[in-house]
Design an enzyme around this catalytic site. Structure first.
Site, PDB file in Angstrom:
ATOM      1  N   CYS A   1       0.733  -1.375   0.141  1.00  0.00           N
ATOM      2  CA  CYS A   1      -0.191  -0.214  -0.422  1.00  0.00           C
ATOM      3  C   CYS A   1       1.583   0.977   0.106  1.00  0.00           C
ATOM      4  CB  CYS A   1      -1.236   0.140   0.965  1.00  0.00           C
ATOM      5  SG  CYS A   1      -0.261  -0.475   2.236  1.00  0.00           S
TER       6      CYS A   1
HETATM    7  N1  LIG Z   1      -2.426  -5.635   5.498  1.00  0.00           N
HETATM    8  C1  LIG Z   1      -2.049  -4.702   4.655  1.00  0.00           C
HETATM    9  O1  LIG Z   1      -2.590  -4.136   3.909  1.00  0.00           O
HETATM   10  C2  LIG Z   1      -1.336  -5.064   3.665  1.00  0.00           C
HETATM   11  C3  LIG Z   1      -0.774  -4.230   1.863  1.00  0.00           C
HETATM   12  C4  LIG Z   1      -0.600  -4.758   1.544  1.00  0.00           C
HETATM   13  C5  LIG Z   1       0.649  -5.249   1.449  1.00  0.00           C
HETATM   14  N2  LIG Z   1       0.601  -6.722   2.967  1.00  0.00           N
HETATM   15  C6  LIG Z   1       1.730  -7.759   2.490  1.00  0.00           C
HETATM   16  O2  LIG Z   1       0.613  -8.693   2.302  1.00  0.00           O
HETATM   17  C7  LIG Z   1       1.263  -9.537   3.560  1.00  0.00           C
HETATM   18  C8  LIG Z   1       0.210 -10.347   4.439  1.00  0.00           C
HETATM   19  O3  LIG Z   1      -0.322  -9.360   5.024  1.00  0.00           O
HETATM   20  P1  LIG Z   1      -1.843  -9.190   6.094  1.00  0.00           P
HETATM   21  O4  LIG Z   1      -1.735  -7.896   6.528  1.00  0.00           O
HETATM   22  O5  LIG Z   1      -2.882  -9.722   5.174  1.00  0.00           O
HETATM   23  O6  LIG Z   1      -1.399 -10.653   7.399  1.00  0.00           O
HETATM   24  P2  LIG Z   1      -2.199 -10.974   8.209  1.00  0.00           P
HETATM   25  O7  LIG Z   1      -3.711  -9.906   8.134  1.00  0.00           O
HETATM   26  O8  LIG Z   1      -1.335 -10.998   9.415  1.00  0.00           O
HETATM   27  O9  LIG Z   1      -2.589 -12.752   7.621  1.00  0.00           O
HETATM   28  C9  LIG Z   1      -1.228 -13.963   7.315  1.00  0.00           C
HETATM   29  C10 LIG Z   1      -1.251 -14.945   6.929  1.00  0.00           C
HETATM   30  O10 LIG Z   1      -0.442 -15.140   6.787  1.00  0.00           O
HETATM   31  C11 LIG Z   1      -0.495 -16.872   7.207  1.00  0.00           C
HETATM   32  N3  LIG Z   1       0.857 -17.064   8.244  1.00  0.00           N
HETATM   33  C12 LIG Z   1       1.452 -15.994   9.058  1.00  0.00           C
HETATM   34  N4  LIG Z   1       2.323 -16.694   9.751  1.00  0.00           N
HETATM   35  C13 LIG Z   1       2.740 -17.726   9.164  1.00  0.00           C
HETATM   36  C14 LIG Z   1       3.548 -18.855   8.707  1.00  0.00           C
HETATM   37  N5  LIG Z   1       4.973 -18.676   8.889  1.00  0.00           N
HETATM   38  N6  LIG Z   1       3.996 -19.614   7.566  1.00  0.00           N
HETATM   39  C15 LIG Z   1       2.358 -20.024   6.541  1.00  0.00           C
HETATM   40  N7  LIG Z   1       1.639 -19.067   7.277  1.00  0.00           N
HETATM   41  C16 LIG Z   1       1.362 -17.915   7.727  1.00  0.00           C
HETATM   42  C17 LIG Z   1      -1.534 -16.541   8.962  1.00  0.00           C
HETATM   43  O11 LIG Z   1      -2.758 -17.302   9.137  1.00  0.00           O
HETATM   44  P3  LIG Z   1      -2.092 -18.899  10.321  1.00  0.00           P
HETATM   45  O12 LIG Z   1      -0.860 -18.360  10.559  1.00  0.00           O
HETATM   46  O13 LIG Z   1      -2.952 -19.357  10.330  1.00  0.00           O
HETATM   47  O14 LIG Z   1      -1.190 -18.950   9.055  1.00  0.00           O
HETATM   48  C18 LIG Z   1      -2.570 -15.261   8.196  1.00  0.00           C
HETATM   49  O15 LIG Z   1      -3.339 -16.433   6.853  1.00  0.00           O
HETATM   50  C19 LIG Z   1       2.316  -8.893   4.164  1.00  0.00           C
HETATM   51  O16 LIG Z   1       3.656  -9.586   3.751  1.00  0.00           O
HETATM   52  C20 LIG Z   1       1.731  -8.090   4.381  1.00  0.00           C
HETATM   53  O17 LIG Z   1       2.780  -7.152   4.528  1.00  0.00           O
HETATM   54  C21 LIG Z   1      -0.183  -6.080   3.887  1.00  0.00           C
END
Ligand SMILES: NC(=O)c1ccc[n+]([C@@H]2O[C@H](COP(=O)([O-])OP(=O)(O)OC[C@H]3O[C@@H](n4cnc5c(N)ncnc54)[C@H](OP(=O)(O)O)[C@@H]3O)[C@@H](O)[C@H]2O)c1
Length: 366
Positions: free
Chosen positions: A154
């Site tokens: 973002c």
């Molecule tokens: N949120 C935003 O606005 C945004 C915007 C742009 C980019 N991003 C990027 O997108 C990525 C995801 O962000 P998010 O905000 O969606 O994160 P999030 O809400 O914290 O979700 C993370 C996901 O990954 C899984 N996970 C966590 N640790 C893991 C591991 N070691 N192995 C396998 N699965 C794992 C979690 O489920 P379980 O723990 O149940 O496995 C969950 O489904 C990040 O790298 C973030 O920087 C996020």
């Protein structure tokens, strides 16, 4: 024929957005979703807002396993925390899958820069050169058939799309650029940390990651490529009490000194600089040429009073961009608004997926 797709980390905020977009995508079949904590439950049970979709009732979350995923899907979206993506990307690529990573793990091309900003060695440095930075408006040609797409997040998207055309065309100086961003709390992910509890964030606004936020590495990489000279910027992100949305304001110095309409040049005092209207015409032409035909960039007319507003873009894959020349300070102020989870994450990733596969770029996104 539909592409079989899987989402690793489908229970997080970006993953959930991908579930929404891919369940409704006309050319994709969602075949696997993973989450360690939700394994065994259906999409409808974990994310009830999709309960009316037949696929959501039958498809169950599984534990993430690259070998199994490679048999289930041709394209795998990784919506994982930073530092985890390589663990899945490497075996998936080896087994012939295309990978679209939403984390920052493959966005920076230089492993030393990655280490400087992330404080650990990169787990698969050989892949850094091979990944394509997934900003469709800038890298459309390279995204076609790309095996590994590093989809920008973002903050970088909100800074890069407004700034790149101006630097590429030499309309602003590559020095002294300042960017301030305001972000909704979902930008931090769906995690349980005291900082992100409702009581902590509601009725509160604060900066963080000052002065060296980790996303600076990719922003400066891409701005430098556009300017063809090293660019360093001042970037300050702020958390505000909003669920989703990013609003960014950039402060730039036009390359050409311009006179205010009263004839006084605010910067140089010189009388042979351009007029404000001449500089404005060039900026307007620059943005029109870069984004006039882009389906997901809404350029707001500088002649009108409208400015970017997160409420206009939330739930969409659109970025709004507006600009103003300030004759008092001699600066160009550029503003952008996007949904951090759509254009800043899942939507942009699906836009790149469409290009990669040769589908209409807007498929599943409008
Ligand atoms: N949120 C935003 O606005 C945004 C915007 C742009 C980019 N991003 C990027 O997108 C990525 C995801 O962000 P998010 O905000 O969606 O994160 P999030 O809400 O914290 O979700 C993370 C996901 O990954 C899984 N996970 C966590 N640790 C893991 C591991 N070691 N192995 C396998 N699965 C794992 C979690 O489920 P379980 O723990 O149940 O496995 C969950 O489904 C990040 O790298 C973030 O920087 C996020």
């Amino acid at each position: 024929m539909n592409k079989k797709v899987a989402i690793v980390g489908a229970s997080g905020y970006s993953g959930e957005e991908l579930v929404r977009l891919l369940l409704n995508h006309p050319h994709a079949e969602l075949t696997a979703v993973t989450s360690r904590s939700c394994a065994g439950r259906t999409i409808a049970q974990v994310l009830p807002r999709f309960a009316l979709q037949p696929r959501a009732k039958s498809l169950r979350f599984t534990q993430p396993n690259a070998e199994r995923l490679a048999k289930q899907a041709e394209t795998v979206f990784l919506a994982l925390p930073h530092g985890v993506a390589a663990e899945y990307a490497v075996p998936l690529l080896q087994r012939g899958c295309q990978v679209i990573d939403l984390s920052a793990d493959f966005r920076v091309k230089n492993a030393a820069v990655y280490k400087e900003f992330h404080a650990h060695d990169h787990a698969a440095p050989d892949l850094l050169e091979k990944s394509v930075y997934g900003l469709p408006e800038i890298y459309r040609a390279q995204l076609k058939n790309a095996p590994l797409i590093a989809s920008p997040g973002c903050y970088p998207t909100s800074v890069l799309l407004p700034a790149i055309p101006l630097l590429r065309d030499g309309l602003v100086k590559p020095t002294g650029i300042i960017a301030d961003s305001l972000s909704g709390v979902s930008g931090a992910g769906r995690k349980l940390e005291p900082d992100y509890l409702f009581v902590e964030r509601n009725e509160s606004a604060r900066p963080y990651g000052v002065p060296k936020h980790r996303h600076l590495s990719e922003m400066e990489q891409e701005l430098s490529l556009a300017a063809k000279t090293p660019v360093t910027i001042q970037f300050t992100p702020h958390l505000i009490p909003m669920n989703r949305g990013i609003l960014t304001t950039l402060y730039l110095a036009p390359a050409e000194h311009f006179q205010s309409r009263t004839g006084v040049s605010p910067v140089s005092g010189s009388s042979n600089s351009a007029t404000l209207d001449q500089v404005a015409e060039k900026i307007s032409a620059c943005y029109q040429s870069a984004y006039g035909d882009e389906p997901f960039v809404r350029l707001l007319d500088p002649g009108q009073s409208e400015l970017p507003d997160t409420r206009n873009v939330v739930g969409t894959n659109v970025i709004e961009i507006a600009w103003r020349l300030d004759p008092r300070t001699g600066r160009l102020v550029v503003m952008s608004a996007l949904d951090n989870i759509v254009k800043g994450a899942g939507g942009q990733a699906v836009q790149s997926f469409n290009i990669m596969c040769g589908f209409p770029e807007t498929a599943g996104l409008v």
